[in-house]
Motif scaffolding. Sequence first.
Motif, PDB file in Angstrom:
ATOM      1  N   LEU A 155      -5.218  -6.766  11.380  1.00 20.56           N
ATOM      2  CA  LEU A 155      -4.218  -7.728  11.836  1.00 20.56           C
ATOM      3  C   LEU A 155      -4.708  -9.159  11.643  1.00 20.56           C
ATOM      4  O   LEU A 155      -3.984 -10.018  11.134  1.00 20.56           O
ATOM      5  CB  LEU A 155      -3.883  -7.483  13.310  1.00 20.56           C
ATOM      6  CG  LEU A 155      -3.127  -6.196  13.652  1.00 20.56           C
ATOM      7  CD1 LEU A 155      -2.910  -6.100  15.152  1.00 20.56           C
ATOM      8  CD2 LEU A 155      -1.792  -6.144  12.920  1.00 20.56           C
ATOM      9  N   ASP A 156      -5.955  -9.429  12.052  1.00 18.27           N
ATOM     10  CA  ASP A 156      -6.520 -10.765  11.863  1.00 18.27           C
ATOM     11  C   ASP A 156      -6.674 -11.083  10.380  1.00 18.27           C
ATOM     12  O   ASP A 156      -6.461 -12.221   9.952  1.00 18.27           O
ATOM     13  CB  ASP A 156      -7.879 -10.860  12.554  1.00 18.27           C
ATOM     14  CG  ASP A 156      -7.752 -10.829  14.069  1.00 18.27           C
ATOM     15  OD1 ASP A 156      -6.784 -11.411  14.587  1.00 18.27           O
ATOM     16  OD2 ASP A 156      -8.608 -10.216  14.722  1.00 18.27           O
ATOM     17  N   THR A 157      -7.050 -10.069   9.595  1.00 18.09           N
ATOM     18  CA  THR A 157      -7.216 -10.286   8.163  1.00 18.09           C
ATOM     19  C   THR A 157      -5.882 -10.599   7.496  1.00 18.09           C
ATOM     20  O   THR A 157      -5.792 -11.500   6.651  1.00 18.09           O
ATOM     21  CB  THR A 157      -7.848  -9.047   7.503  1.00 18.09           C
ATOM     22  OG1 THR A 157      -9.087  -8.746   8.148  1.00 18.09           O
ATOM     23  CG2 THR A 157      -8.098  -9.291   6.028  1.00 18.09           C
ATOM     24  N   PHE A 158      -4.841  -9.872   7.877  1.00 15.84           N
ATOM     25  CA  PHE A 158      -3.502 -10.124   7.330  1.00 15.84           C
ATOM     26  C   PHE A 158      -3.064 -11.552   7.663  1.00 15.84           C
ATOM     27  O   PHE A 158      -2.586 -12.300   6.810  1.00 15.84           O
ATOM     28  CB  PHE A 158      -2.519  -9.111   7.915  1.00 15.84           C
ATOM     29  CG  PHE A 158      -1.185  -9.076   7.211  1.00 15.84           C
ATOM     30  CD1 PHE A 158      -0.788 -10.063   6.333  1.00 15.84           C
ATOM     31  CD2 PHE A 158      -0.307  -8.036   7.442  1.00 15.84           C
ATOM     32  CE1 PHE A 158       0.447 -10.025   5.692  1.00 15.84           C
ATOM     33  CE2 PHE A 158       0.929  -7.979   6.819  1.00 15.84           C
ATOM     34  CZ  PHE A 158       1.301  -8.987   5.944  1.00 15.84           C
ATOM     35  N   PHE A 177       5.066  -4.521   5.690  1.00 18.04           N
ATOM     36  CA  PHE A 177       4.735  -3.162   6.138  1.00 18.04           C
ATOM     37  C   PHE A 177       3.733  -2.503   5.186  1.00 18.04           C
ATOM     38  O   PHE A 177       2.759  -1.884   5.628  1.00 18.04           O
ATOM     39  CB  PHE A 177       6.002  -2.318   6.219  1.00 18.04           C
ATOM     40  CG  PHE A 177       6.742  -2.406   7.518  1.00 18.04           C
ATOM     41  CD1 PHE A 177       6.215  -1.833   8.668  1.00 18.04           C
ATOM     42  CD2 PHE A 177       7.961  -3.051   7.595  1.00 18.04           C
ATOM     43  CE1 PHE A 177       6.904  -1.903   9.877  1.00 18.04           C
ATOM     44  CE2 PHE A 177       8.663  -3.129   8.798  1.00 18.04           C
ATOM     45  CZ  PHE A 177       8.129  -2.560   9.943  1.00 18.04           C
ATOM     46  N   ALA A 178       3.986  -2.642   3.879  1.00 18.20           N
ATOM     47  CA  ALA A 178       3.095  -2.024   2.893  1.00 18.20           C
ATOM     48  C   ALA A 178       1.716  -2.685   2.895  1.00 18.20           C
ATOM     49  O   ALA A 178       0.683  -2.000   2.793  1.00 18.20           O
ATOM     50  CB  ALA A 178       3.727  -2.113   1.502  1.00 18.20           C
ATOM     51  N   SER A 179       1.684  -4.010   3.040  1.00 16.26           N
ATOM     52  CA  SER A 179       0.405  -4.732   3.032  1.00 16.26           C
ATOM     53  C   SER A 179      -0.452  -4.360   4.239  1.00 16.26           C
ATOM     54  O   SER A 179      -1.662  -4.140   4.111  1.00 16.26           O
ATOM     55  CB  SER A 179       0.659  -6.246   3.011  1.00 16.26           C
ATOM     56  OG  SER A 179       1.377  -6.623   1.857  1.00 16.26           O
ATOM     57  N   LEU A 180       0.177  -4.304   5.406  1.00 14.38           N
ATOM     58  CA  LEU A 180      -0.588  -3.930   6.592  1.00 14.38           C
ATOM     59  C   LEU A 180      -1.090  -2.492   6.484  1.00 14.38           C
ATOM     60  O   LEU A 180      -2.221  -2.192   6.913  1.00 14.38           O
ATOM     61  CB  LEU A 180       0.276  -4.088   7.849  1.00 14.38           C
ATOM     62  CG  LEU A 180      -0.436  -3.777   9.165  1.00 14.38           C
ATOM     63  CD1 LEU A 180      -1.652  -4.679   9.357  1.00 14.38           C
ATOM     64  CD2 LEU A 180       0.508  -3.906  10.351  1.00 14.38           C
ATOM     65  N   SER A 181      -0.290  -1.607   5.898  1.00 14.11           N
ATOM     66  CA  SER A 181      -0.744  -0.225   5.697  1.00 14.11           C
ATOM     67  C   SER A 181      -2.004  -0.181   4.857  1.00 14.11           C
ATOM     68  O   SER A 181      -2.972   0.524   5.188  1.00 14.11           O
ATOM     69  CB  SER A 181       0.364   0.595   5.031  1.00 14.11           C
ATOM     70  OG  SER A 181       1.536   0.607   5.800  1.00 14.11           O
ATOM     71  N   LEU A 182      -2.009  -0.947   3.775  1.00 17.29           N
ATOM     72  CA  LEU A 182      -3.170  -0.972   2.886  1.00 17.29           C
ATOM     73  C   LEU A 182      -4.390  -1.571   3.579  1.00 17.29           C
ATOM     74  O   LEU A 182      -5.495  -1.012   3.530  1.00 17.29           O
ATOM     75  CB  LEU A 182      -2.832  -1.765   1.624  1.00 17.29           C
ATOM     76  CG  LEU A 182      -3.946  -1.920   0.590  1.00 17.29           C
ATOM     77  CD1 LEU A 182      -4.378  -0.561   0.049  1.00 17.29           C
ATOM     78  CD2 LEU A 182      -3.502  -2.826  -0.558  1.00 17.29           C
ATOM     79  N   LEU A 183      -4.205  -2.717   4.234  1.00 18.86           N
ATOM     80  CA  LEU A 183      -5.325  -3.372   4.912  1.00 18.86           C
ATOM     81  C   LEU A 183      -5.860  -2.505   6.046  1.00 18.86           C
ATOM     82  O   LEU A 183      -7.081  -2.409   6.246  1.00 18.86           O
ATOM     83  CB  LEU A 183      -4.879  -4.728   5.447  1.00 18.86           C
ATOM     84  CG  LEU A 183      -4.595  -5.816   4.407  1.00 18.86           C
ATOM     85  CD1 LEU A 183      -4.000  -7.050   5.069  1.00 18.86           C
ATOM     86  CD2 LEU A 183      -5.862  -6.194   3.653  1.00 18.86           C
TER      87      LEU A 183
END
Length: 572
Positions: free
Chosen positions: A187-190, A488-494
């Motif tokens: 979450l912090d990285t995103f 949604f897709a980016s957070l899934s990957l991270l």
Amino acid sequence: MHEIVEYTISEWRGLNMRSLKVDEAFLILKSMFTRRTYLYSLSEACYSCPYTKVKALHPYHYNDNITLDVAYPIKFKLIDDDVGQYAFDNVTSLCEYQNLSCGEFGVYNLTLDEYGSCEWRTDKEAVNIYYPMLAVFILLALAIVVFKIGLCAWRSFRYEVITGTVNSTDCGVDITTTNRRNRMRSLDTFRGLAIVLMIFVNSGGGHYWWIEHAPWNGLHLADIVFPSFLWIMGVCIPISIKSQIRRDDTKYHICLKIIWRSLKLFLIGLCLNSINGPKLENLRIMGVLQRFGIAYLICGLAHTMFSQRIIIEPQIAWKRKFQDLLIMRGELLMMIFLIAVYLCTIFGLNLPDCPRGYLGPGGKHSNAEYFNCIGGASGYIDLLVLGNNHIYQYPTAKYIYDSKPFDPEGVFGCLLTIVQVFFGVLAGVIILTHTTWRARINRWLIWSIILALIGGALSDFSSENGSIPINKNLWSLSFVCVTSALAFASLSLLYYIIDVKYWWQGYPFEAAGMNAIILYVGHTVMHKMLPWHWRIGPMNTHFVLLLESVWNTLLWLCIASYLNYKKFYFSL
């Protein structure tokens, strides 16, 4: 070095090549025709626009030259009659050229002979504008290698000093390690990736067209930054509220905190709008932080009011499967209501001198038929509520479509901004209700696919077509769906890389995400100051502009890393 990367000569056949700016080229015009003719041009970026008059060519004139903006392909028409400022497709021309892909620092020649025939040729080849990206990447890689070597040497030196001190005093060493923070690093990285990308594009991004905001419809790299930031704010809302409820904070006090934080965001954004002078008669009222404040206020209050202090897991299987949606049922009803209000307004409101349901940029769009109708209902409502002097005066459409002022962070767009944040809230609720990483990622990806298909259907999977095109300026429904799908897709990957597999710790973006408000306000205030920004010569190449943007971004990353090292975190 920037001259070597992009061009090598300062003068070419009497033309001052240094006078050209980024994405510009020379066009030499020669006319041996017996009558005066008129050159009209049209950029591919200007959708459904007429040709615009550029220059009159006098008979037997051999030495005219003009500067072209070559960021997008260009169309030309040579007409033997002055048809006014604009020339439409039905105007007969002596000759025309379609979608000419001219390049930066090139020299092109358009010759009209005595019989009315045209010849187009390239006198000087353009430069490759993507070599600067490779050059900056190599410089950045070398800088990172040097930094890593220096850091290893410093750590080795520090280890020897500490070891020597311990041996000489014969003392025992109590080595303690801090426990890993009980929070999702992804979450912090995103959030950090979003703020770093925001700083980069706000610094110019090297002046590449696909990095900057789209002129009107479409989705460029800069267009995904703001919605991603809003979405990740939504993710954190249920997590924060749940932790406050666990500390036995009352809903009344939680709501007061949300109102106070929203007010501070709005006021800080208003102050940043006055950075060039607080002239109240034309102060822009809305902005990025103002929209953050409004969306956070509505979504935070709504989720607080609908939240339950104790969540009991349902006994029925299908209810357990859809527990996140059951928890969000109040917010989902609000989302449906806001979307309905938005659609009824943009397609049902009668506007003066503007067709119902118009979503274009006005100006030259639709062959200049609705010149003063930028943004349709959205632009009209913002103009009524805020007034012309208090909205953004330089929208991206102004430079392509000759449009009027329009505020891309206006009042009406807040409706679907709230919907976007609610999608983030849904992602946060999924985190709280599903404890396994597979369940979380599966649900995030399902929502990503659903929203991508909805956004694609609304926009007809194209930039300009469909009932509701993807448009950041209008914060259109298709834009909300597509950017939320990407989030949604980016957070899934991270999440999978950082919190499940531990392949990456999120460094250095995690540190930026933990002090995002400092970085945003800081880079806005210090925009024209050393050492963040500098000017060397004409600054007319992609290389030097990209180097400056990367330097500014890296400097703020270093500041964020230092603040993280000092354990200093600022939150409103």
